[in-house]
Design a protein around this motif. Structure first.
Motif, PDB file in Angstrom:
ATOM      1  N   TYR A  31       0.827  -1.197   0.000  1.00 46.68           N
ATOM      2  CA  TYR A  31       0.000   0.000   0.000  1.00 46.68           C
ATOM      3  C   TYR A  31       0.868   1.256   0.000  1.00 46.68           C
ATOM      4  CZ  TYR A  31      -4.425  -2.438   1.020  1.00 46.68           C
ATOM      5  OH  TYR A  31      -5.553  -3.219   0.958  1.00 46.68           O
ATOM      6  N   LEU A  61      -2.248   5.708   2.044  1.00 42.69           N
ATOM      7  CA  LEU A  61      -3.288   4.748   2.398  1.00 42.69           C
ATOM      8  C   LEU A  61      -2.973   4.065   3.725  1.00 42.69           C
ATOM      9  CD1 LEU A  61      -5.915   3.399   1.692  1.00 42.69           C
ATOM     10  CD2 LEU A  61      -4.676   1.820   0.192  1.00 42.69           C
ATOM     11  N   LYS A  62      -1.706   3.747   3.948  1.00 39.00           N
ATOM     12  CA  LYS A  62      -1.309   3.195   5.246  1.00 39.00           C
ATOM     13  C   LYS A  62      -1.634   4.182   6.364  1.00 39.00           C
ATOM     14  CE  LYS A  62       2.510   0.360   3.477  1.00 39.00           C
ATOM     15  NZ  LYS A  62       3.960   0.105   3.525  1.00 39.00           N
ATOM     16  N   SER A  99      -8.529  -7.363   6.333  1.00 38.75           N
ATOM     17  CA  SER A  99      -7.933  -6.919   5.074  1.00 38.75           C
ATOM     18  C   SER A  99      -7.445  -8.118   4.281  1.00 38.75           C
ATOM     19  CB  SER A  99      -6.774  -5.967   5.349  1.00 38.75           C
ATOM     20  OG  SER A  99      -6.040  -5.708   4.163  1.00 38.75           O
ATOM     21  N   ASP A 116      -5.043  -7.901   2.047  1.00 35.12           N
ATOM     22  CA  ASP A 116      -3.605  -7.735   1.821  1.00 35.12           C
ATOM     23  C   ASP A 116      -2.799  -7.602   3.105  1.00 35.12           C
ATOM     24  OD1 ASP A 116      -3.604  -7.555  -1.150  1.00 35.12           O
ATOM     25  OD2 ASP A 116      -4.856  -5.806  -0.764  1.00 35.12           O
ATOM     26  N   ASN A 117      -3.417  -7.119   4.171  1.00 35.63           N
ATOM     27  CA  ASN A 117      -2.667  -6.758   5.373  1.00 35.63           C
ATOM     28  C   ASN A 117      -3.025  -7.596   6.592  1.00 35.63           C
ATOM     29  OD1 ASN A 117      -1.360  -4.504   4.017  1.00 35.63           O
ATOM     30  ND2 ASN A 117      -3.377  -3.529   4.087  1.00 35.63           N
TER      31      ASN A 117
END
Length: 271
Positions: free
Chosen positions: A174, A178-179, A215, A217-218
């Motif tokens: 990211y 966005l983070k 999430s 992705d995270n």
């Protein structure tokens, strides 16, 4: 009186949560299509005829994308604030406003909203109660606030956001902005933040915790589940999927049945 709960979908691709008793139910958010709501409820043995109202937490598309079609097809009232209506650019037939901390009666269910920290126009979370059983739907939380702790302490079961693992977010793809948005106090709750809330404020009578809005992705379901199970005690922990509905859980406040999830046929017979 028992309550039956299920996440029909949970994640940035769509959110929809079912809470009901033997006679009536509500949906919290409709971020998947009307067709998918129908399919997933049917697979779970849940009946749309029992759904008497929809409550909307905020205007982001993963919480409202299927709302207009569903409420029009089934002529359901939508409990939503003017700010969410405006910023969601929604045109709905039957709109009812709600007020923070004031219970709304839907048959024998009561739904109470409270404001939360999230980057939306007028965001809320909800508890749904019937007699002495209370269910919380707590997602899209930028931080743990006094409202959240107050209502979390009432819950026999809850959907609780555990959106990201801090290390995975740091090392992920990211962009910085966005983070920063995700962890900036009005974004989402991390695994560690959700776990701290659970450890410090869960009531002795809580039987189920469904980790929500993970999430893609995270975070990972395995990581979140392992982390919470280390501290679960006799609370049944599961992860609400972003791809498929959860089992239907019967919540009656009895620790002895904390791990029991109803299969679709059992659910149809029960209701």
């Amino acid at each position: 009186m028992s309550l039956y709960i299920a996440a029909l979908n949970s994640g940035s691709n769509g959110n929809c949560y079912y809470v009901g008793n033997e006679h009536e139910a509500v949906l919290i958010d409709v971020g998947i299509s009307c067709r998918e709501v129908e399919r997933r409820m049917a697979r779970s043995g849940l009946q749309m005829s029992k759904v008497k109202a929809i409550f909307i937490s905020h205007e982001h598309s993963d919480h409202i994308s299927g709302l207009a079609v569903l409420c029009r097809k089934y002529k359901l009232p939508v409990y939503i604030t003017p700010g969410t209506m405006l910023h969601g650019r929604l045109m709905l037939d039957c709109v009812v406003n709600f007020t923070e901390h004031e219970p709304v009666s839907i048959g024998s269910l009561t739904v109470t909203a409270f404001s939360k920290l999230h980057d939306a126009a007028d965001p809320y979370s909800f508890i749904v109660a019937n007699d002495d059983i209370t269910i919380g739907v707590f997602t899209d939380l930028g931080a743990v606030c006094s409202n959240l702790t107050r209502y979390f302490k009432l819950c026999h079961a809850a959907f609780l956001e555990a959106n990201y693992d801090e290390q995975m977010l740091d090392n992920g793809r990211y962009p910085y902005f966005l983070k920063r948005r995700i962890r900036g106090g009005k974004g989402h709750l991390s695994n560690a933040q959700a776990l701290q809330l659970f450890i410090e404020h869960r009531p002795a009578f809580m039987t189920h915790l469904l980790l929500a809005h993970l999430s893609k992705d995270n975070n990972s379901p395995e990581l979140a589940l392992e982390l919470f199970n280390q501290h679960a005690g006799d609370v049944h922990i599961t992860v609400a999927s972003r791809y498929v509905e959860t089992a239907v859980y019967r919540i009656n406040g009895n620790k002895a049945t904390a791990n029991n999830a109803l299969q679709p046929m059992q659910m149809a017979l029960a209701l």
